[in-house]
Design an enzyme around this catalytic site. Sequence first.
Site, PDB file in Angstrom:
ATOM      1  N   GLU A 454       0.791  -1.233   0.000  1.00  0.00           N
ATOM      2  CA  GLU A 454       0.000   0.000   0.000  1.00  0.00           C
ATOM      3  C   GLU A 454       0.828   1.289   0.000  1.00  0.00           C
ATOM      4  O   GLU A 454       0.662   2.149   0.874  1.00  0.00           O
ATOM      5  CB  GLU A 454      -0.971  -0.006   1.183  1.00  0.00           C
ATOM      6  CG  GLU A 454      -2.004  -1.121   1.086  1.00  0.00           C
ATOM      7  CD  GLU A 454      -3.051  -1.082   2.194  1.00  0.00           C
ATOM      8  OE1 GLU A 454      -2.875  -0.328   3.173  1.00  0.00           O
ATOM      9  OE2 GLU A 454      -4.057  -1.789   2.074  1.00  0.00           O
ATOM     10  N   GLU A 559      -5.911  -8.130  -0.239  1.00  0.00           N
ATOM     11  CA  GLU A 559      -6.738  -7.935   0.947  1.00  0.00           C
ATOM     12  C   GLU A 559      -8.170  -7.637   0.510  1.00  0.00           C
ATOM     13  O   GLU A 559      -8.396  -6.933  -0.476  1.00  0.00           O
ATOM     14  CB  GLU A 559      -6.232  -6.756   1.793  1.00  0.00           C
ATOM     15  CG  GLU A 559      -4.846  -6.914   2.361  1.00  0.00           C
ATOM     16  CD  GLU A 559      -4.422  -5.697   3.184  1.00  0.00           C
ATOM     17  OE1 GLU A 559      -5.316  -4.896   3.556  1.00  0.00           O
ATOM     18  OE2 GLU A 559      -3.215  -5.543   3.448  1.00  0.00           O
TER      19      GLU A 559
END
Length: 780
Positions: A454, A559
């Site tokens: 991320e 995710e």
Amino acid sequence: MTRQLSNSSSQPPLEMSRNPPSPNIPYDPLPLTQDSRNSIYRDPPSPHTSGFETPPVELTSFPEGMPPGASPPRFLGAARYDDEGGPSNTFHSFPSAGNSSIYALNPGPVQPPGADFTAYSDEPRDSEFYGGDSGDSGPSPSHYLAEKRSAYTAPRAMSKRNLIIMGSIAAALVVIAAVIVPVYLTVVKPKSSNNNAATSSPSASPTSTSGNGTGSGTVAVVTGGDGSKITTEDGTTFTYQNPFGGTWYWDPNDPFNNNAQANSWTPPLNQTFQFGTDRIFGVNLGGWLTTEPKYQTTTPQAVDEWTLSEAMAADTAGGGLSQLETHYQTFITEQDFAEIAGAGLNFVRIPLPYWAIETRVGEPFLAQTCWKYFLKAIQWARKYGIRINLDFHALPGSQNGWNHSGKLGSTNVLNGPMGLANAQRSLDYIRIIAEFISQPEYRDVVVIFGITNEPQGTMVGQNALGRYYFQAYEYVRLASGIGEGNGPYVSFHDGFLGLPQWAGFLPNADRTALDFHPYLCFETQSDAPMSSYAQTPCNSWGATMNTSMGAFGLSGAGEFSNAVTDCGLWVNGVGQGTRSWPVVGSCTPWTDWQNWDATMKTGIMNFALASMDALQNWFFWTWKIGNSSTSGVVESPQWSYSLGLQNGCIWSPPLQAWQTGGAGAGQIAAAVSTASSWPPATLSNAGAVTLLPSYTPTGTVATLHHPLMRSLRANLSRPLTQEMGGRIPPTLLNGMVGIATCSYLNPWAGNVAPPSPLCSSGAAARAVAEPMITPAPRAS
């Protein structure tokens, strides 16, 4: 993002890779224990072990203490082949001791090692064979040849009387066999077979091997299926439950055996996982080795692992910073891996922080300890046939400023005045990890490497992020080589730019994957019932995923969760509250899982199944959520896969050859390499990189160790160039460290002005002058 944490089947063929001990024979064994390991096994050599010592940085060093009986080599691969008494799985021929029986093959007296020997000759004129002098002046006859002649001398003729006796005995044996064999076949064998069938089945019956390596003759169970008994390393036991055809395999005498299979639809570890054909069904082990606040009794309140580490270090009465190891030991255990396989899953994604490798001055994290538990994860994954996606989750300086990056606050990777130096340091760690997991002992288990979790792509820009990704890709492939089976897939997060923005990125790059994290819960909040979300995953993600599988290649969700609202303890961050985007309705219906009715459970199940279909290759976040220390129950139920299982709530286009390591892999066009050269000319919120602090590659590369099993021992490390088969250019052999005459900011400095001046007058060393193109990795 922030997440709560608190304290019909087919079985794979089993290949036994170790043969039973040979019976005693009248020959001396080959004395392999004195041989050079380099000559018996051509495994890649390891670089020397040391830490960075170039000022102005200081690093922690690996702890001296390792598990009992173990020594710390750089790689476990270096420990498989012992020098002095340790077990070895590979055998080759080497010069034996002078009194070894193999020297009897050479005519003449026994000679010491290293002496020249006349080649063995079995001439028919040998005087010993003929009983006289042949006239040759060759070497004297050997005792071995006398024995050999005796063994092959023609037998004497048998007398008539003896022939009659032998014939009578043979006839009697035929009569006995004619009686016994039918009785066995019709009575004894069927009864025995029925008894075996009544007491065992292929899946439930564990398979054993004789002996435990100690000569005690005990029987060690090494494999089994559904219903078999598991004994863990601490002696505890549990029953393996896997109704999907999975089989576990663990033999301490053969610790790298890859026979285990998670389930019938997933290839065992000793067979190739066909990415793009075989699907990834995975879960994250979130909050384990990279914590996300779980201890909330500290003052001031911990909001990330940085403040948690500081609070623990100050709590000397409670054990100091070492308290965190108790979390590593207990939050995820071997039984979790067994249950993950038993749930029909085949992958785990394991977030790993940079402090698994080292820390530098002022960084409060517990250094290197979580690395030991990642190695346990590899062992457990191997035992249950599970593959690993290793995710580099927390980078020095923080790649996104969120709590799960280690320190809540500013982004300092590819952003701000320390953005370049932190990126250089992160690339070092990526290379170090890649070197370890690309070894033959690990590459069939750790098959995906998420190089950065991320990153704030919207902040740093795709140009800088793409160049960083390309440099990281090059480092991984330099360590692993090119082509299927050589190291892991390299996974790039989309940086929140969206999958379409990466279409066509690095064409012909060898085995890359694109990762995105689709969460509904952080969008506009709604009070719509769970049942209304059944079609949302397909409508929101299905077409995007299909397109990306064709436009980029292997794509998936690293995710996702079942949460459709931000309800749940600390989902938005410690002390940040919920339903704040804006405040809509109550959270009670979403968190009171003990009182969910059938409609709610069905709604969650349908949403989960739709998500799995739309995402195709996925990792649910997360496997488990710990109980709240206040309420004693899970407070974020839609984030826990295991809780969903307990409550009955849960359960692409073909890729091109170069995308899976086949023809064309690694043949990146020169124009693409040039356009993606590292470093970028500028960084966001910082300006030209030539005006920013940077490191120089003059330090010693940090190394990763394996806590060896008691039956294995360490071996000498070797230079990195030899370890990597000569793939690593000399310019990349050193680690990035500070220049003694230059100034640096704190890695977490944020958007402030760079030091001025950067370096003292006369300082010639600068790590960044011109963008450099890394030499293309060679195929293995």
